[in-house]
Scaffold this active site. Structure first.
Site, PDB file in Angstrom:
ATOM      1  N   ASN A  12      65.066  42.832 119.005  1.00 47.21           N
ATOM      2  CA  ASN A  12      66.314  43.050 118.267  1.00 47.21           C
ATOM      3  C   ASN A  12      66.117  42.772 116.794  1.00 47.21           C
ATOM      4  O   ASN A  12      65.157  42.103 116.397  1.00 47.21           O
ATOM      5  CB  ASN A  12      67.415  42.085 118.747  1.00 47.21           C
ATOM      6  CG  ASN A  12      67.803  42.298 120.192  1.00 47.21           C
ATOM      7  OD1 ASN A  12      67.837  43.427 120.665  1.00 47.21           O
ATOM      8  ND2 ASN A  12      68.094  41.220 120.892  1.00 47.21           N
ATOM      9  N   GLY A  42      62.041  38.844 123.877  1.00 47.71           N
ATOM     10  CA  GLY A  42      60.659  39.230 124.125  1.00 47.71           C
ATOM     11  C   GLY A  42      59.829  39.192 122.847  1.00 47.71           C
ATOM     12  O   GLY A  42      58.719  38.652 122.822  1.00 47.71           O
ATOM     13  N   ASN A  44      60.365  37.486 120.143  1.00 45.47           N
ATOM     14  CA  ASN A  44      60.168  36.100 119.710  1.00 45.47           C
ATOM     15  C   ASN A  44      59.103  35.400 120.560  1.00 45.47           C
ATOM     16  O   ASN A  44      58.261  34.647 120.043  1.00 45.47           O
ATOM     17  CB  ASN A  44      61.479  35.318 119.836  1.00 45.47           C
ATOM     18  CG  ASN A  44      62.596  35.900 118.987  1.00 45.47           C
ATOM     19  OD1 ASN A  44      62.335  36.646 118.044  1.00 45.47           O
ATOM     20  ND2 ASN A  44      63.835  35.563 119.311  1.00 45.47           N
ATOM     21  N   ASP A 247      68.385  25.129 113.372  1.00 41.47           N
ATOM     22  CA  ASP A 247      68.858  26.339 114.047  1.00 41.47           C
ATOM     23  C   ASP A 247      68.181  26.402 115.421  1.00 41.47           C
ATOM     24  O   ASP A 247      66.957  26.476 115.507  1.00 41.47           O
ATOM     25  CB  ASP A 247      68.464  27.563 113.189  1.00 41.47           C
ATOM     26  CG  ASP A 247      68.971  28.880 113.746  1.00 41.47           C
ATOM     27  OD1 ASP A 247      69.558  28.886 114.836  1.00 41.47           O
ATOM     28  OD2 ASP A 247      68.754  29.914 113.072  1.00 41.47           O
ATOM     29  N   ASP A 253      62.723  30.764 123.400  1.00 41.05           N
ATOM     30  CA  ASP A 253      61.657  31.770 123.284  1.00 41.05           C
ATOM     31  C   ASP A 253      60.347  31.102 122.857  1.00 41.05           C
ATOM     32  O   ASP A 253      59.268  31.457 123.356  1.00 41.05           O
ATOM     33  CB  ASP A 253      62.044  32.839 122.259  1.00 41.05           C
ATOM     34  CG  ASP A 253      63.370  33.491 122.605  1.00 41.05           C
ATOM     35  OD1 ASP A 253      63.719  33.527 123.800  1.00 41.05           O
ATOM     36  OD2 ASP A 253      64.063  33.949 121.680  1.00 41.05           O
TER      37      ASP A 253
HETATM   38  O1  RIB Z   1      66.734  33.876 121.990  1.00 45.28           O
HETATM   39  C1  RIB Z   1      67.141  34.280 120.723  1.00 45.28           C
HETATM   40  C2  RIB Z   1      67.260  35.763 120.657  1.00 45.28           C
HETATM   41  O2  RIB Z   1      68.300  36.179 121.523  1.00 45.28           O
HETATM   42  C3  RIB Z   1      67.644  36.297 119.299  1.00 45.28           C
HETATM   43  O3  RIB Z   1      66.530  36.571 118.486  1.00 45.28           O
HETATM   44  C4  RIB Z   1      68.491  37.517 119.615  1.00 45.28           C
HETATM   45  O4  RIB Z   1      67.923  38.716 119.229  1.00 45.28           O
HETATM   46  C5  RIB Z   1      68.743  37.454 121.114  1.00 45.28           C
HETATM   47  O5  RIB Z   1      67.993  38.347 121.807  1.00 45.28           O
END
Ligand code: RIB
Length: 305
Positions: A12, A42, A44, A247, A253
């Site tokens: 994303n 994915g 990340n 944050d 991830d």
């Molecule tokens: O886990 C964080 C992610 O969740 C963000 O980067 C966002 O794109 C969503 O997919």
């Protein structure tokens, strides 16, 4: 020799507003600051594993738009093989709208676009292209269509990979797929969704028997670290070291990417979880889902204390 880390998941572009607090339903909170980041669970996770030195292949899809080419370039710039990242001319690149408050807590809403349009046949073809997956780790998250997640787990298992399923988000997940999962990595709320229990009942919910995975359920607990539950012995807590949280977006991830990288290097599960907890913590110290993903040297320094 280390195995490969093959990440199957969503990409994303994250449109983020940082403000003092998160709005409630129907409420407007002003005074925020806007940022744009690369994201998708994915994407990340792939970056987290690559920064730790893993040989990472990414499988997923973006749209044929400027967000898509930027997302592809960002992954490639991290040394990730993006030959399995399709460009869909009929769908937009995924977008996540993210709100972050002063404590680092977030709310996320995703327009999945090309991620959800990426079908089972495509994931099967991409995994087949990689040949035997013995010694490799396939990390799958749940931002793709249910049928694609299922196909990825079936194909990865059949090709001999060790599979990690990060059930994020947890709704819509076919529990029957858990028999194809070696390691399941829910957070507290995902575990509750999967087991139909509430947070107070976590002890009862944790057993791999209950979730029918092959090897372990590793529950991520944020500032409290993680809990490793296998078929043998009592649940083992893995504590986290305190960090200055800016944050929390992408912390899960970072955990999953680091776990996959450590397992591909041949580390034992609990040692790998220790690294993953440290990686997840470090990721929260900078804004954006990816900026805080540590390098191997940063992770090593954090583990040394
Ligand atoms: O886990 C964080 C992610 O969740 C963000 O980067 C966002 O794109 C969503 O997919």
């Amino acid at each position: 020799m280390s195995g490969r880390v093959i990440v199957v998941g969503g990409v994303n572009v994250d449109l983020v507003v940082h403000s003092a607090r998160l709005p409630g339903p129907g409420e407007t909170v002003t005074g925020g600051v806007f940022e744009r980041h690369d994201g998708g669970k994915g994407g990340n996770q792939a970056v987290a594993a690559a920064r730790l030195g893993a040989d990472v292949r990414f499988i997923g899809a973006v749209g044929d738009d400027s967000f898509g080419s930027e997302a592809r370039a960002a992954l490639a710039a991290e040394g990730i093989d993006v030959s399995g990242l399709a460009t869909n001319p009929d769908a937009a690149t995924g977008i996540a709208l993210i709100l972050v408050d002063a404590t680092g807590e977030n709310l996320i809403s995703v327009a999945s676009g090309a991620n959800r349009a990426f079908g089972p046949a495509s994931v099967e073809a991409e995994l087949a292209r990689l040949g035997s997956l013995g010694g490799d780790v396939v990390l799958v998250s749940n931002e793709l269509a249910a049928s694609t997640v299922a196909a990825a787990l079936h194909a990865a298992s059949a090709a001999g990979a060790r599979t990690i399923l990060n059930p994020a988000p947890a709704d819509d997940l076919d529990r029957g797929l858990l028999a194809l999962v070696d390691i399941l990595t829910p957070n507290r709320s995902e575990l509750c969704t999967l087991t139909g229990t509430d947070a107070a009942d976590l002890e009862a919910a944790q057993a791999p028997e209950r979730l029918a995975v092959r090897e372990a359920v590793v529950v991520t607990l944020g500032a409290d670290g993680a809990l490793v539950v296998t078929h043998h012995g009592p649940p083992r807590p893995v504590p986290a070291t305190a960090v200055n949280v800016v944050d929390t977006t992408g912390a899960g991830d970072a955990f999953n990417g680091a776990l996959a990288a450590a397992l591909a290097q041949g580390l034992a599960l609990e040692e790998a979880v220790l690294q993953a907890v440290a990686g997840g913590g470090l990721a929260t110290t900078r804004p954006g889902a990816r900026a805080g993903m540590p390098t191997a040297a940063e992770l090593e320094a954090a583990l040394r204390g």
